[in-house]
Scaffold this active site. Structure first.
Site, PDB file in Angstrom:
ATOM      1  N   SER A  91     -34.066  15.954  19.945  1.00  0.00           N
ATOM      2  CA  SER A  91     -33.321  14.707  19.812  1.00  0.00           C
ATOM      3  C   SER A  91     -32.402  14.547  21.008  1.00  0.00           C
ATOM      4  O   SER A  91     -32.032  15.529  21.663  1.00  0.00           O
ATOM      5  CB  SER A  91     -32.486  14.721  18.523  1.00  0.00           C
ATOM      6  OG  SER A  91     -31.575  13.638  18.492  1.00  0.00           O
TER       7      SER A  91
ATOM      8  N   TYR B   5     -27.385  19.749  12.762  1.00  0.00           N
ATOM      9  CA  TYR B   5     -28.543  19.088  13.367  1.00  0.00           C
ATOM     10  C   TYR B   5     -28.474  19.162  14.890  1.00  0.00           C
ATOM     11  O   TYR B   5     -29.439  19.551  15.556  1.00  0.00           O
ATOM     12  CB  TYR B   5     -28.579  17.637  12.904  1.00  0.00           C
ATOM     13  CG  TYR B   5     -29.697  16.796  13.474  1.00  0.00           C
ATOM     14  CD1 TYR B   5     -30.956  16.802  12.885  1.00  0.00           C
ATOM     15  CD2 TYR B   5     -29.489  15.978  14.583  1.00  0.00           C
ATOM     16  CE1 TYR B   5     -31.984  16.025  13.394  1.00  0.00           C
ATOM     17  CE2 TYR B   5     -30.509  15.199  15.098  1.00  0.00           C
ATOM     18  CZ  TYR B   5     -31.754  15.222  14.499  1.00  0.00           C
ATOM     19  OH  TYR B   5     -32.772  14.450  15.009  1.00  0.00           O
TER      20      TYR B   5
END
Length: 306
Positions: free
Chosen positions: A165, A178
């Protein structure tokens, strides 16, 4: 040389046009984790349409069965198997790799896409839940890599892609687990690529390294993960988190799952020369990015998240 502005891409565009990759992956075997739904399902279908034999896996049998069925319904003699597995469980990992190898053959393409997220201020998180994110998005991919990589090294051939990401290079609040996981797996990809560039030549005796490692930012695709990322605890005790993330969501376009899927095909088909080891942003024109990278002197020690 300053970083240029690369063209924003939302869906299919010329460099990743599916017709360009017809049969480009014929004879290849691909294992895609987290492929029962969402981005993983899109990646699986794209690889299959490009000729690869695919292994579908997630923890949900209904999703595994449906995606496997949809691949087989594409016709053209495509091969696919579905395996229900918990990729954080060592025995499941070993069984998964064995089933894929026995049914389809040696794994040529590994795409570690399974992921999870919880938007919550760090001081509210519970240790076990926080570390579970690291297990799913760091430990599981690296252990699957550990199992599959020796065969790739012996053949000097293979592609490994980790779904990362842009959060790997951004201090995004409310997503510490995350973001740390995505940073770790992106860094792992870069380091492993550098190691293989040395080992395949100096230890295995090949003229060049034939194994490519990438991490990707798929774009902010609206998947079920985004719907489940706000637990009741966040909604009740930290509603400001939900409000902020809603505002951020409205600031970006509606990225399509096919964008990441066909970028993966592009990379697996050997088109990513020069981008190995890097975090590839699927939302930017990959041909423009590659042209820029190839025109820029490569540093001795690279920065995977750069």
């Amino acid at each position: 040389m300053s970083m240029p502005e690369f063209e924003l891409r939302i869906g299919i565009y010329p460099a990743i046009e599916p017709d360009r990759f017809l049969n480009s992956l014929s004879g290849k075997v691909a294992l895609i984790t987290g492929s029962g739904r969402g981005i993983g399902r899109e990646i699986t279908l794209a690889l299959a349409k490009s000729g690869a034999a695919v292994a579908v896996t997630s923890r949900t049998k209904a999703e595994v069965d449906q995606t496997t069925k949809d691949v087989l319904n594409l016709g053209n003699g495509l091969r696919a198997i579905g395996v229900v597995a918990d990729i954080c469980n060592r025995k499941d990992q070993e069984s998964l790799v064995n089933q894929v190898t026995e049914s389809l053959g040696p794994i040529d393409i590994l795409i570690c896409n399974a992921g999870t997220n919880t938007f919550m201020p760090f001081h509210m998180t519970e240790p076990n839940s926080w570390w579970t994110q690291m297990e799913i998005m760091v430990k599981a991919p690296t252990e699957l890599t550990r199992m599959i990589l020796p065969s790739m090294q012996n053949r000097n051939s293979g592609t490994i892609i980790y779904t990362s990401s842009r959060a790997a290079a951004t201090d995004l609040p409310w997503a510490a687990g995350y973001s740390c996981a995505k940073t770790a797996i992106s860094r792992f990809a870069g380091i492993l690529q550098n190691e293989l560039n040395i080992l395949q030549r100096d230890t295995f005796g090949f003229e060049d390294n034939g194994i490519s490692i990438f991490s990707i930012h798929p774009g902010e695709v609206k998947t079920k993960l985004h719907q489940t990322a706000f637990p009741e605890k966040t909604k009740k005790e930290a509603p400001y988190v939900v409000e902020m993330m809603d505002k951020l969501a409205k600031m970006h376009p509606d990225f399509k799952g096919e964008l990441a899927a066909w970028t993966c095909v592009y990379l697996a088909a050997g088109k990513g020369k020069g981008l190995e080891g890097r975090l590839v942003d699927c939302t930017r024109d990959i041909q423009q990015v590659k042209d820029h990278v190839l025109a820029t002197p490569r540093p001795r020690i690279t920065n995977a998240c750069g």
